[in-house]
Design an enzyme around this catalytic site. Structure first.
Site, PDB file in Angstrom:
ATOM      1  CD  GLU A 288      45.203  41.367  42.772  1.00 40.28           C
ATOM      2  OE1 GLU A 288      45.461  41.279  41.568  1.00 40.28           O
ATOM      3  OE2 GLU A 288      45.084  40.377  43.513  1.00 40.28           O
ATOM      4  CG  HIS A 309      75.628  51.079  38.646  1.00 40.30           C
ATOM      5  ND1 HIS A 309      76.877  51.636  38.571  1.00 40.30           N
ATOM      6  CD2 HIS A 309      75.607  50.377  39.810  1.00 40.30           C
ATOM      7  CE1 HIS A 309      77.590  51.279  39.631  1.00 40.30           C
ATOM      8  NE2 HIS A 309      76.841  50.505  40.402  1.00 40.30           N
ATOM      9  CE  LYS A 423      40.610  38.510  35.534  1.00 41.11           C
ATOM     10  NZ  LYS A 423      40.251  37.813  36.761  1.00 41.11           N
TER      11      LYS A 423
HETATM   12  O1  PA5 Z   1      44.936  37.723  43.858  1.00 37.71           O
HETATM   13  C1  PA5 Z   1      44.121  37.415  43.012  1.00 37.71           C
HETATM   14  O2  PA5 Z   1      42.960  37.140  43.314  1.00 37.71           O
HETATM   15  C2  PA5 Z   1      44.496  37.320  41.541  1.00 37.71           C
HETATM   16  O3  PA5 Z   1      45.794  37.700  41.310  1.00 37.71           O
HETATM   17  C3  PA5 Z   1      44.316  35.893  41.086  1.00 37.71           C
HETATM   18  O4  PA5 Z   1      45.133  35.083  41.866  1.00 37.71           O
HETATM   19  C4  PA5 Z   1      44.669  35.713  39.633  1.00 37.71           C
HETATM   20  O5  PA5 Z   1      43.879  36.547  38.842  1.00 37.71           O
HETATM   21  C5  PA5 Z   1      44.470  34.269  39.202  1.00 37.71           C
HETATM   22  O6  PA5 Z   1      43.178  33.854  39.487  1.00 37.71           O
HETATM   23  P1  PA5 Z   1      42.772  32.337  39.448  1.00 37.71           P
HETATM   24  O7  PA5 Z   1      43.556  31.611  40.475  1.00 37.71           O
HETATM   25  O8  PA5 Z   1      41.309  32.331  39.751  1.00 37.71           O
HETATM   26  O9  PA5 Z   1      43.077  31.842  38.060  1.00 37.71           O
END
Ligand code: PA5
Length: 430
Positions: A288, A309, A423
């Site tokens: 990310e 394996h 989303k």
């Molecule tokens: O790193 C990130 O920003 C995402 O992985 C969020 O942590 C994830 O989408 C969860 O978001 P939130 O804590 O707002 O529910």
């Protein structure tokens, strides 16, 4: 004091120390941008000095709340996804026994929800919870993420029906933004105990905030040790000006050179199954943070010797567009030796009296050598021991190297614009 070490012995045939020295300046520049807040996304640098900044009273508040939940629960359900889920699970899985004796009293089970949309999973979870005492930690920074919101709606109904609204309120803790989002509003209205996720810490860098610390403390793990490890390696990385002895700088430099030499994939390898979720956490952290503007190494994980394996063949002989980073734990907490067998029926007597960890180490060294000979560069990361202190070190080490790596790529490592696309499409369909 021992530190996590990065060993470059098994990549020296792929490039020279001179080449590595050349990237040094870039690595230190990137690290300076982090330290002085001059790089992209600097409003999300709060994780940088977090282990040194968190106060005793904040830690005690988390411990106190965890003790309370532990005392009233056989299970604590942690609701969250992505950065609000993986860090806690990584630490808990790394430091908990692999097998829980269900007849033994002690630590509550830590269960997870809100990290998928499986009806089957949620049905089974709710059925299980009907028969045991439990509490809930709901974690969402935005407070609007659909997976945890759906799970919390179901579990809130369940826990209120089971215990009544007043008792349920004592069994729910929310970890969320200090002022905005649907979860914050709901928590205030219902009067839940809440913990704040700092504004300047993004989800995937939040494991050393209450996001990770509260579930980890509920599992009975020493969060002070975890923070101490993170703090010690933070100071070490800040002070160590020798590139080759600075683990975060060296790891970032090595993987960047490999990226420039057209490697597309980094495979994180562990020989300790308990580190499986740490690799999941690392995958999110790097994927990310780096995967932007058509750039970035694709992070994948394997568990050896198990996957030797199944995937050993393609790693040894397949397309050479990847490298491996191997996590190795130096000292194990237990000792088991191979027993001698009369007449040596399985031919293993040559290993009599040898520890399992000795055989595991030879498997690791043999594999590193074979893969290196098969043109797969290997970076080795040595962890002195599997305990809270060194897991704290490992977390901070990976975070810091990730920030450096992102800046070396020229991307903002602290945003995630691409995550929004699915989303939007899902919402249209809903
Ligand atoms: O790193 C990130 O920003 C995402 O992985 C969020 O942590 C994830 O989408 C969860 O978001 P939130 O804590 O707002 O529910």
């Amino acid at each position: 004091m021992d530190f996590i070490k990065v060993n470059k012995e098994y990549i020296s045939s792929f490039f020279s120390d001179d080449e590595l020295r050349k990237v040094q300046a870039e690595v230190f520049n990137a690290d300076n941008s982090l330290t002085y807040g001059t790089g992209k996304g600097s409003d999300f640098h709060g994780w940088m000095d977090l282990p040194a900044r968190i106060s005793e009273s904040e830690i005690n508040d988390i411990k106190y709340c965890a003790e309370n939940l532990r005392s009233i629960s056989s299970a604590v359900v942690v609701i969250g996804i992505g950065g609000s889920y993986l860090g806690a699970r990584a630490v808990i899985e790394a430091l908990s026994p692999s097998f829980k004796n269900k007849f033994e009293k002690g630590n509550p089970d830590i269960l997870y929800a809100g990290h998928n949309l499986s009806e089957e999973y949620l049905h089974e979870l709710l059925s299980l919870l009907s028969g045991i005492d439990y509490s809930i930690i709901v974690i969402s920074k935005s407070g609007t993420t659909i997976e945890p919101a759906v799970a919390f709606r179901l579990l809130k109904n369940h826990i209120e029906t089971k215990y009544g609204k007043d008792e349920a309120r004592k069994r729910i803790v929310a970890v969320t933004d200090k002022s905005k989002g649907a979860l914050k509003k709901l928590a205030d209205e219902e009067g839940y105990k809440t913990f704040v996720i700092p504004d300047n810490v993004g989800g995937r860098f939040s494991v050393l905030t209450p996001v990770g610390l509260l579930p980890v403390a509920c599992a009975g793990i020493d969060i002070s040790g975890l923070l101490q490890g993170a703090k010690d390696i933070l100071n070490h990385i800040n002070k160590e000006k020798d590139f080759f002895n600075n683990p975060a700088c060296l790891y970032a430099g090595l993987r960047n050179i490999l990226y420039r030499s057209w490697k597309e994939i980094e495979i994180m390898v562990s020989y300790e199954p308990k580190l499986g979720y740490l690799i999941e956490w690392w995958k999110q952290l790097y994927g990310e943070s780096e995967g932007k503007q058509r750039k970035g190494l694709f992070p994948v994980g394997v568990n050896f010797t198990t996957d030797l394996h199944s995937l050993g063949q393609i790693i040894q002989d397949g397309k050479k567009n990847f490298f491996e980073t191997v996590l190795w734990v130096d000292r194990t907490n237990a000792e088991i030796k191979i027993p001698e067998a009369q007449n040596d029926p399985d031919g293993l007597n040559y290993l009599s009296d040898k520890r399992i960890s000795y055989i595991n180490e030879k498997a690791m060294l043999g594999t590193v050598q074979a893969h290196t000979q098969g043109s797969v560069p290997n970076i080795l990361i040595k962890i002195p021991e599997l305990n809270a202190y060194y897991i704290g070190q490992l977390i901070y080490f990976f975070e810091r190297a990730c920030g450096i790596s992102g800046y070396m790529l020229g991307v903002n490592p602290f945003d995630q614009p691409g995550v929004e696309a699915y989303k939007k499409e899902m919402k249209k369909l809903l």
